[in-house]
Design a protein around this motif. Structure first.
Motif, PDB file in Angstrom:
ATOM      1  N   LEU A   1      -1.827  -6.553   9.370  1.00 38.90           N
ATOM      2  CA  LEU A   1      -1.029  -7.347   8.418  1.00 38.90           C
ATOM      3  C   LEU A   1       0.302  -6.625   8.128  1.00 38.90           C
ATOM      4  CD1 LEU A   1      -3.962  -8.318   6.020  1.00 38.90           C
ATOM      5  CD2 LEU A   1      -2.732  -9.893   7.507  1.00 38.90           C
ATOM      6  N   ARG A   2       1.173  -6.638   9.126  1.00 37.40           N
ATOM      7  CA  ARG A   2       2.401  -5.835   9.073  1.00 37.40           C
ATOM      8  C   ARG A   2       3.329  -6.195   7.920  1.00 37.40           C
ATOM      9  NH1 ARG A   2       3.223  -5.805  15.323  1.00 37.40           N
ATOM     10  NH2 ARG A   2       1.800  -4.131  15.843  1.00 37.40           N
ATOM     11  N   ASP A   3       3.336  -7.461   7.521  1.00 40.82           N
ATOM     12  CA  ASP A   3       4.253  -7.905   6.458  1.00 40.82           C
ATOM     13  C   ASP A   3       3.978  -7.187   5.136  1.00 40.82           C
ATOM     14  OD1 ASP A   3       5.290  -9.597   8.269  1.00 40.82           O
ATOM     15  OD2 ASP A   3       4.348 -11.426   7.481  1.00 40.82           O
ATOM     16  N   TYR A   4       2.766  -6.689   4.991  1.00 42.87           N
ATOM     17  CA  TYR A   4       2.397  -6.089   3.701  1.00 42.87           C
ATOM     18  C   TYR A   4       2.387  -4.550   3.709  1.00 42.87           C
ATOM     19  CZ  TYR A   4       0.886 -10.901   3.079  1.00 42.87           C
ATOM     20  OH  TYR A   4       0.859 -12.260   3.015  1.00 42.87           O
ATOM     21  N   TYR A   5       2.682  -3.953   4.871  1.00 43.96           N
ATOM     22  CA  TYR A   5       2.684  -2.481   4.958  1.00 43.96           C
ATOM     23  C   TYR A   5       3.576  -1.855   3.896  1.00 43.96           C
ATOM     24  CZ  TYR A   5       0.721  -2.384   9.748  1.00 43.96           C
ATOM     25  OH  TYR A   5      -0.067  -2.508  10.852  1.00 43.96           O
ATOM     26  N   VAL A   6       4.700  -2.538   3.681  1.00 36.50           N
ATOM     27  CA  VAL A   6       5.730  -1.990   2.806  1.00 36.50           C
ATOM     28  C   VAL A   6       5.220  -1.682   1.386  1.00 36.50           C
ATOM     29  CG1 VAL A   6       6.633  -4.271   2.155  1.00 36.50           C
ATOM     30  CG2 VAL A   6       8.155  -2.291   2.127  1.00 36.50           C
ATOM     31  N   PHE A   7       4.271  -2.491   0.911  1.00 38.84           N
ATOM     32  CA  PHE A   7       3.819  -2.306  -0.485  1.00 38.84           C
ATOM     33  C   PHE A   7       3.114  -0.956  -0.709  1.00 38.84           C
ATOM     34  CE2 PHE A   7       4.084  -6.996   0.008  1.00 38.84           C
ATOM     35  CZ  PHE A   7       5.163  -7.191  -0.845  1.00 38.84           C
ATOM     36  N   PRO A   8       2.058  -0.655   0.073  1.00 38.79           N
ATOM     37  CA  PRO A   8       1.445   0.680  -0.153  1.00 38.79           C
ATOM     38  C   PRO A   8       2.379   1.828   0.220  1.00 38.79           C
ATOM     39  CG  PRO A   8       0.376  -0.437   1.679  1.00 38.79           C
ATOM     40  CD  PRO A   8       1.280  -1.427   1.050  1.00 38.79           C
ATOM     41  N   ILE A   9       3.239   1.603   1.241  1.00 39.92           N
ATOM     42  CA  ILE A   9       4.159   2.681   1.642  1.00 39.92           C
ATOM     43  C   ILE A   9       5.130   2.984   0.507  1.00 39.92           C
ATOM     44  CG2 ILE A   9       6.077   3.228   3.230  1.00 39.92           C
ATOM     45  CD1 ILE A   9       4.348   1.869   5.446  1.00 39.92           C
ATOM     46  N   LEU A  10       5.564   1.930  -0.203  1.00 44.68           N
ATOM     47  CA  LEU A  10       6.460   2.147  -1.349  1.00 44.68           C
ATOM     48  C   LEU A  10       5.696   2.675  -2.554  1.00 44.68           C
ATOM     49  CD1 LEU A  10       8.873  -0.929  -1.344  1.00 44.68           C
ATOM     50  CD2 LEU A  10       9.447   1.440  -0.856  1.00 44.68           C
ATOM     51  N   ALA A  11       4.449   2.219  -2.679  1.00 44.78           N
ATOM     52  CA  ALA A  11       3.646   2.616  -3.848  1.00 44.78           C
ATOM     53  C   ALA A  11       3.345   4.116  -3.862  1.00 44.78           C
ATOM     54  CB  ALA A  11       2.353   1.821  -3.882  1.00 44.78           C
TER      55      ALA A  11
ATOM     56  N   ILE B   1      -6.775   4.319  -3.935  1.00 46.40           N
ATOM     57  CA  ILE B   1      -6.732   2.859  -3.722  1.00 46.40           C
ATOM     58  C   ILE B   1      -5.587   2.506  -2.756  1.00 46.40           C
ATOM     59  CG2 ILE B   1      -6.212   0.634  -4.848  1.00 46.40           C
ATOM     60  CD1 ILE B   1      -7.800   1.717  -7.305  1.00 46.40           C
ATOM     61  N   VAL B   2      -4.422   3.108  -2.991  1.00 46.16           N
ATOM     62  CA  VAL B   2      -3.254   2.818  -2.149  1.00 46.16           C
ATOM     63  C   VAL B   2      -3.528   3.217  -0.689  1.00 46.16           C
ATOM     64  CG1 VAL B   2      -0.826   3.407  -1.741  1.00 46.16           C
ATOM     65  CG2 VAL B   2      -1.590   2.909  -4.042  1.00 46.16           C
ATOM     66  N   VAL B   3      -4.147   4.382  -0.503  1.00 46.01           N
ATOM     67  CA  VAL B   3      -4.460   4.836   0.864  1.00 46.01           C
ATOM     68  C   VAL B   3      -5.454   3.862   1.518  1.00 46.01           C
ATOM     69  CG1 VAL B   3      -5.585   6.665   2.220  1.00 46.01           C
ATOM     70  CG2 VAL B   3      -3.888   7.271   0.503  1.00 46.01           C
ATOM     71  N   GLY B   4      -6.448   3.444   0.758  1.00 42.59           N
ATOM     72  CA  GLY B   4      -7.432   2.482   1.265  1.00 42.59           C
ATOM     73  C   GLY B   4      -6.775   1.175   1.684  1.00 42.59           C
ATOM     74  N   VAL B   5      -5.864   0.688   0.831  1.00 42.97           N
ATOM     75  CA  VAL B   5      -5.152  -0.563   1.128  1.00 42.97           C
ATOM     76  C   VAL B   5      -4.309  -0.395   2.400  1.00 42.97           C
ATOM     77  CG1 VAL B   5      -3.321  -2.123   0.298  1.00 42.97           C
ATOM     78  CG2 VAL B   5      -5.144  -1.419  -1.258  1.00 42.97           C
ATOM     79  N   LEU B   6      -3.662   0.759   2.519  1.00 40.30           N
ATOM     80  CA  LEU B   6      -2.809   1.025   3.690  1.00 40.30           C
ATOM     81  C   LEU B   6      -3.649   1.033   4.977  1.00 40.30           C
ATOM     82  CD1 LEU B   6       0.085   1.711   4.627  1.00 40.30           C
ATOM     83  CD2 LEU B   6      -0.442   4.106   4.300  1.00 40.30           C
ATOM     84  N   VAL B   7      -4.801   1.699   4.924  1.00 38.98           N
ATOM     85  CA  VAL B   7      -5.684   1.744   6.104  1.00 38.98           C
ATOM     86  C   VAL B   7      -6.151   0.327   6.453  1.00 38.98           C
ATOM     87  CG1 VAL B   7      -7.937   2.563   6.952  1.00 38.98           C
ATOM     88  CG2 VAL B   7      -6.423   4.143   5.766  1.00 38.98           C
TER      89      VAL B   7
END
Lengths: 154, 98
Positions: free
Chosen positions: A57-67, A44-50
């Protein structure tokens, strides 16, 4: 220091010892089996990141990268064993290179479709594909583990 | 391929169990091995010490959430000795069935 003891045991005792060894090895492998939910969460995290990368949506990259590291850390702390990692061989390097190439191809295709048509369909499909690939890999890993458990030493 | 060699340090029941649990793994937590063997901390420590003295097992300590966790793993020598011991057990079983 290798113990060079010549103590002899009878065949019956040796057989019992071998059976005990086999059972304990199976127990160990069962403990090192990666959790099904870990595979689901990572996919799921990889899917969200892709999806986020392809839609910009650069502002949200941090969430999956941290997850990602967080999930790995949680999994590691929950597990009481570490499975033996396969030695780095040519086959593994090729597999990792192919996976990276596929992921990059998915991201670039999604970016292309999104920029060309402004449609969200491309990023959604590509992120779903990325998720499915990671999930399939986690299932394969579990299946490989199961086959190792059922494998007979003798 | 390991040379088939009987190893009395490994063959003792509890130590054989410790090695069997560790062999398919990179490392395992002390607590898990203790629970699998159904022994006390001190009994397990005693056996681990014997395996450590033979150079077969090593310990690694790690602090997780302020709690000390001890991990055990087989050394290269230990892995090789265990494989040799298993090969010898197989040889004994096979030679008896001939």
């Amino acid at each position: 220091m290798m113990n060079d003891n010549k103590t002899q045991i009878n065949a019956e005792e040796a057989k019992v010892a071998l059976e005990a060894i086999k059972e304990l090895e199976k127990t160990s492998l069962q403990h090192s089996m990666p959790s099904k939910w870990f595979g689901v969460a990572i996919s799921i995290v990889v899917g969200v990141l892709v999806f986020l990368i392809s839609t910009g949506l650069r502002d949200y990259y941090v969430f999956p990268i941290l997850a990602l590291p967080l999930l790995i850390a949680i999994q590691r702390s929950k597990m009481k064993v570490t499975a033996r990692t396969a030695e780095t061989n040519k086959k593994n390097i090729i597999a990792i290179t192919c996976l990276t190439a596929v992921m990059l191809a998915l991201i670039f295709s999604a970016i292309y479709v999104h920029s060309l048509y402004g449609s969200m369909l491309g990023p959604i499909i590509c992120s779903l594909l990325a998720s499915l690939i990671v999930y399939w890999l986690s299932v394969s890993e579990r299946n490989e583990h199961k086959s190792k458990i059922n494998q007979d030493r003798t | 391929m390991n040379t088939a060699q009987f190893d009395s340090i490994i063959h003792a029941p509890k130590r054989l169990q410790i090695c069997s649990l560790l062999v398919p793994l990179e490392d395992a937590e002390f607590q898990l091995i203790r629970d699998q063997l159904e022994v006390s901390d001190s009994v397990l420590s005693k056996h681990v010490k014997q395996l450590e003295d033979a150079g077969y097992v090593k310990q690694r300590k790690e602090k997780v959430n302020g709690r000390q966790r001890t991990w055990l793993y087989l050394t290269k020598t230990g892995r090789s000795a265990f494989e040799g011991h298993v090969a010898e057990l197989m040889r004994i079983v096979q030679s008896s069935s001939l």
